[in-house]
Design a protein around this motif. Sequence first.
Motif, mmCIF file in Angstrom:
data_model
loop_
_atom_site.group_PDB
_atom_site.id
_atom_site.type_symbol
_atom_site.label_atom_id
_atom_site.label_comp_id
_atom_site.label_asym_id
_atom_site.label_seq_id
_atom_site.Cartn_x
_atom_site.Cartn_y
_atom_site.Cartn_z
ATOM 1 N N ALA B 92 4.062 26.145 -24.209
ATOM 2 C CA ALA B 92 5.219 26.993 -23.891
ATOM 3 C C ALA B 92 5.204 27.366 -22.412
ATOM 4 N N HIS B 93 4.025 27.728 -21.926
ATOM 5 C CA HIS B 93 3.882 28.105 -20.516
ATOM 6 C C HIS B 93 4.294 26.939 -19.607
ATOM 7 N N ARG B 94 3.811 25.745 -19.952
ATOM 8 C CA ARG B 94 4.138 24.571 -19.131
ATOM 9 C C ARG B 94 5.633 24.281 -19.170
ATOM 10 N N THR B 95 6.241 24.447 -20.336
ATOM 11 C CA THR B 95 7.692 24.235 -20.438
ATOM 12 C C THR B 95 8.413 25.237 -19.547
ATOM 13 N N GLY B 96 7.956 26.498 -19.616
ATOM 14 C CA GLY B 96 8.572 27.545 -18.786
ATOM 15 C C GLY B 96 8.422 27.251 -17.305
ATOM 16 N N VAL B 97 7.212 26.832 -16.907
ATOM 17 C CA VAL B 97 6.967 26.497 -15.490
ATOM 18 C C VAL B 97 7.894 25.362 -15.054
ATOM 19 N N GLY B 98 8.001 24.355 -15.898
ATOM 20 C CA GLY B 98 8.856 23.206 -15.579
ATOM 21 C C GLY B 98 10.303 23.614 -15.407
ATOM 22 N N LEU B 99 10.791 24.449 -16.299
ATOM 23 C CA LEU B 99 12.202 24.842 -16.237
ATOM 24 C C LEU B 99 12.469 25.778 -15.058
ATOM 25 N N VAL B 100 11.570 26.740 -14.867
ATOM 26 C CA VAL B 100 11.756 27.687 -13.753
ATOM 27 C C VAL B 100 11.632 26.942 -12.420
ATOM 28 N N THR B 102 12.150 23.578 -11.832
ATOM 29 C CA THR B 102 13.181 22.558 -11.561
ATOM 30 C C THR B 102 14.594 23.124 -11.589
ATOM 31 N N GLY B 103 14.771 24.270 -12.228
ATOM 32 C CA GLY B 103 16.119 24.840 -12.390
ATOM 33 C C GLY B 103 16.897 24.970 -11.089
ATOM 34 N N PRO B 104 16.341 25.705 -10.107
ATOM 35 C CA PRO B 104 17.096 25.877 -8.860
ATOM 36 C C PRO B 104 17.343 24.543 -8.137
ATOM 37 N N LEU B 105 16.369 23.640 -8.219
ATOM 38 C CA LEU B 105 16.494 22.347 -7.525
ATOM 39 C C LEU B 105 17.612 21.500 -8.149
ATOM 40 N N VAL B 106 17.537 21.324 -9.478
ATOM 41 C CA VAL B 106 18.549 20.498 -10.155
ATOM 42 C C VAL B 106 19.926 21.166 -10.046
ATOM 43 N N LEU B 145 22.916 29.626 -18.818
ATOM 44 C CA LEU B 145 21.924 30.176 -17.880
ATOM 45 C C LEU B 145 21.425 31.541 -18.344
ATOM 46 N N MET B 146 22.340 32.330 -18.913
ATOM 47 C CA MET B 146 21.952 33.665 -19.397
ATOM 48 C C MET B 146 20.969 33.566 -20.565
ATOM 49 N N ILE B 147 20.974 32.435 -21.233
ATOM 50 C CA ILE B 147 20.016 32.221 -22.332
ATOM 51 C C ILE B 147 18.739 31.563 -21.795
ATOM 52 N N VAL B 148 18.931 30.528 -20.972
ATOM 53 C CA VAL B 148 17.790 29.711 -20.528
ATOM 54 C C VAL B 148 16.835 30.503 -19.633
ATOM 55 N N ILE B 149 17.368 31.252 -18.671
ATOM 56 C CA ILE B 149 16.495 31.927 -17.691
ATOM 57 C C ILE B 149 15.560 32.939 -18.369
ATOM 58 N N PRO B 150 16.101 33.893 -19.167
ATOM 59 C CA PRO B 150 15.153 34.815 -19.816
ATOM 60 C C PRO B 150 14.203 34.120 -20.776
ATOM 61 N N ALA B 151 14.703 33.084 -21.488
ATOM 62 C CA ALA B 151 13.838 32.378 -22.440
ATOM 63 C C ALA B 151 12.709 31.650 -21.696
ATOM 64 N N ALA B 176 10.562 30.791 -27.545
ATOM 65 C CA ALA B 176 11.258 30.978 -26.265
ATOM 66 C C ALA B 176 11.361 29.662 -25.499
ATOM 67 N N ALA B 177 10.259 28.899 -25.520
ATOM 68 C CA ALA B 177 10.254 27.607 -24.814
ATOM 69 C C ALA B 177 11.257 26.648 -25.443
ATOM 70 N N LEU B 178 11.323 26.657 -26.772
ATOM 71 C CA LEU B 178 12.262 25.752 -27.462
ATOM 72 C C LEU B 178 13.708 26.138 -27.172
ATOM 73 N N ILE B 179 13.979 27.447 -27.152
ATOM 74 C CA ILE B 179 15.338 27.920 -26.840
ATOM 75 C C ILE B 179 15.701 27.528 -25.404
ATOM 76 N N ALA B 180 14.755 27.775 -24.483
ATOM 77 C CA ALA B 180 15.004 27.444 -23.070
ATOM 78 C C ALA B 180 15.235 25.949 -22.902
ATOM 79 N N ALA B 181 14.432 25.151 -23.605
ATOM 80 C CA ALA B 181 14.563 23.693 -23.492
ATOM 81 C C ALA B 181 15.910 23.226 -24.038
#
Lengths: 114, 234
Positions: B92-100, B102-106, B145-151, B176-181
Amino acid sequence: MRAEVLKGHLDGLLLSVLEQGPIHGYAVIESLRARSGGAFDLPTGTVYPALHRLERAGLVRGSWSTGPGRRRRVYELTAAGRAALVDQRVSWWRFAGAVSTVMGGGGPAWTPAT
Amino acid sequence: MDPRDVNAVLNDLEPAARPVVAGYLRELSAALPVSRRVRAAILAEIADGLVEEVNATRVHDPAAAARAALLAFGNPRDLAAQFARELTGIAAHRTGVGLVGTGPLVGGIWLIALSAGGRPVNGGQSLPARVIGLFSELPLIPVLLMIVIPAALLALAGSGRAARIHPLATGAAGVAALIAAAGCAAADVTLIAHALHAVGGWSTAVILAASASAVRLTLVAVSARRCARLRAAS
């Protein structure tokens, strides 16, 4: 003592055992048994995921030993782990003191460190 | 000796005890939904502990000593579930790190692509105006975004420093990681679909943005699958 009773205290106990220095998983189990006089009756395997949990939280660091003989995963406390152990000790003495007071056992009463 | 060579570890046992311990390790292995590397490391560590336990057991018959050691170690499926719980937090942590990470970049690449390539995004050229323009064209994106960022931020608390500051059950971090993903995948698909249908032609910038999204979609899918399998096993 059953595993359920220990559940909330296992992390503190493991940190306390690791305070002595880096040791491998089975030595942690042996130390827990020896220091508790055999009172802790939890499935031995439980200790390994618990060590991984502490590692995940950054409280211990695990690495494979490189010495002669069978190579083993050795655990040691991190600085965050030492700080967490101090917190857990204070928390435990508060809890144990309060329980003793309520139950009238005359056990350890917590006094703040000077 | 390779630290992950379980067979080499089992060679330290009496021959009669080996199949008993090997059977336990097989059952543990079958219940661990992890990569080969992680599985090998866990099995080597448990095998080491089992060998110590067998050798410490004061039973003369090696097979009986092995059975007593397995009893002390507990059910292999319970042990696998405990490992899976811990690994869920890490995944979950790795998924969160990946999303946080890459999010601004993508997001930035898409913003540039939809402004520069094909039809410009409504709202002029300033960054806030471009963002508002993109959001008004694709109202699903701000909702996602309102769902993905907090998740994703919650998923970060599955492991590491964040887990110490804000302890979160690994199962909750996994959810949380699954919701964010899922939210991130929906956002990427929305942006790619928008580029396909609404933007006239595929500029280099749009191709670059779509490629970035495709790479992220793949990584997120792999990460979410791992997280879901671990969570199910815990």
